[in-house]
Design an enzyme around this catalytic site. Structure first.
Site, short mmCIF file in Angstrom:
data_model
loop_
_atom_site.label_atom_id
_atom_site.label_comp_id
_atom_site.label_asym_id
_atom_site.label_seq_id
_atom_site.Cartn_x
_atom_site.Cartn_y
_atom_site.Cartn_z
N PRO A 13 0.80 -1.24 0.00
CA PRO A 13 0.00 0.00 0.00
C PRO A 13 0.83 1.29 0.00
O PRO A 13 0.92 1.99 1.01
CB PRO A 13 -0.83 -0.14 1.27
CG PRO A 13 0.01 -0.97 2.18
CD PRO A 13 0.74 -1.92 1.29
N CYS A 14 1.40 1.60 -1.15
CA CYS A 14 2.23 2.80 -1.26
C CYS A 14 1.42 4.09 -1.09
O CYS A 14 2.00 5.14 -0.83
CB CYS A 14 3.01 2.80 -2.57
SG CYS A 14 2.00 2.55 -4.04
#
Length: 200
Positions: free
Chosen positions: A144-145
């Site tokens: 989850p950047c």
């Protein structure tokens, strides 16, 4: 040469594109989104930036049972009804220095964010290297950047800079209130605290 196959899956109202290898492991994916054309644009950008190849819509297969299963997992993670995917279902084809950074992202809890500089301090690298790595993330949502922001609270880029609106949308769906285009400090966590509390 490696052979990758792109697939399209529609689950409920969400469009999801997947890139699989010959062993049917997930190599890259789009973010689940309702607009199919935008999902395609995001997917092509991710594949080009992270894998270094261009894909054509003519190459895309319609996903069947297995691809629908993968897309369902990605959608469940996006909606917060699940937070895991079996490691055997995907693989990262990036240098280890990128993998190390991406693995840290999985420790950031839903509803929280960390900063590029927090990750950089923890790993002893420059914050710009963190940004470069996140731009090359082939598996957004799994890694989850979108939960990494700038130190001043501004949300920064996403899959380059033109999809910042999607990063904002994902953070809001995860319960983060964005005020004047910034994330308030009470949503921010230091990656070293997360690392120590979760013991990688």
């Amino acid at each position: 040469m490696q052979k990758f196959i792109p697939y399209y899956v529609k689950i409920r109202e969400f469009s999801i594109y997947l890139l699989l290898d010959r062993e049917r492991r997930l190599i890259a994916n789009s973010v689940p989104i309702k607009d199919r054309d935008i999902a395609w644009s995001i997917f092509s950008e991710i594949v080009k930036t992270s894998i270094g190849i261009s894909v054509s819509k003519d190459e895309v297969h319609i996903g069947r049972k297995y691809e629908r299963k993968l897309a369902s997992i990605i959608l469940s993670i996006t909606l917060g009804t699940s937070n895991t995917i079996n490691r055997n279902l995907y693989r990262l084809i990036l240098p280890q220095r990128y993998v190390t950074i991406l693995e840290l992202l999985r420790k950031i809890p839903r509803g929280k964010v960390t900063t590029y500089s927090s990750i950089a301090r923890f790993l002893g690298i420059h914050p710009r290297q963190v940004g470069i790595t996140l731009k090359k993330n082939p598996l957004p949502i799994i890694y989850p950047c979108h939960r990494v922001i700038r130190s001043d609270g501004s949300i920064g880029g996403y899959i380059g800079s033109k999809y910042q609106w999607l990063k904002r949308e994902l953070l809001i769906k995860e319960g983060i209130n964005i005020v004047k285009n910034r994330v308030p400090k009470h949503y921010m966590v230091d990656i070293s605290e997360i690392y120590l509390s979760r013991e990688i």
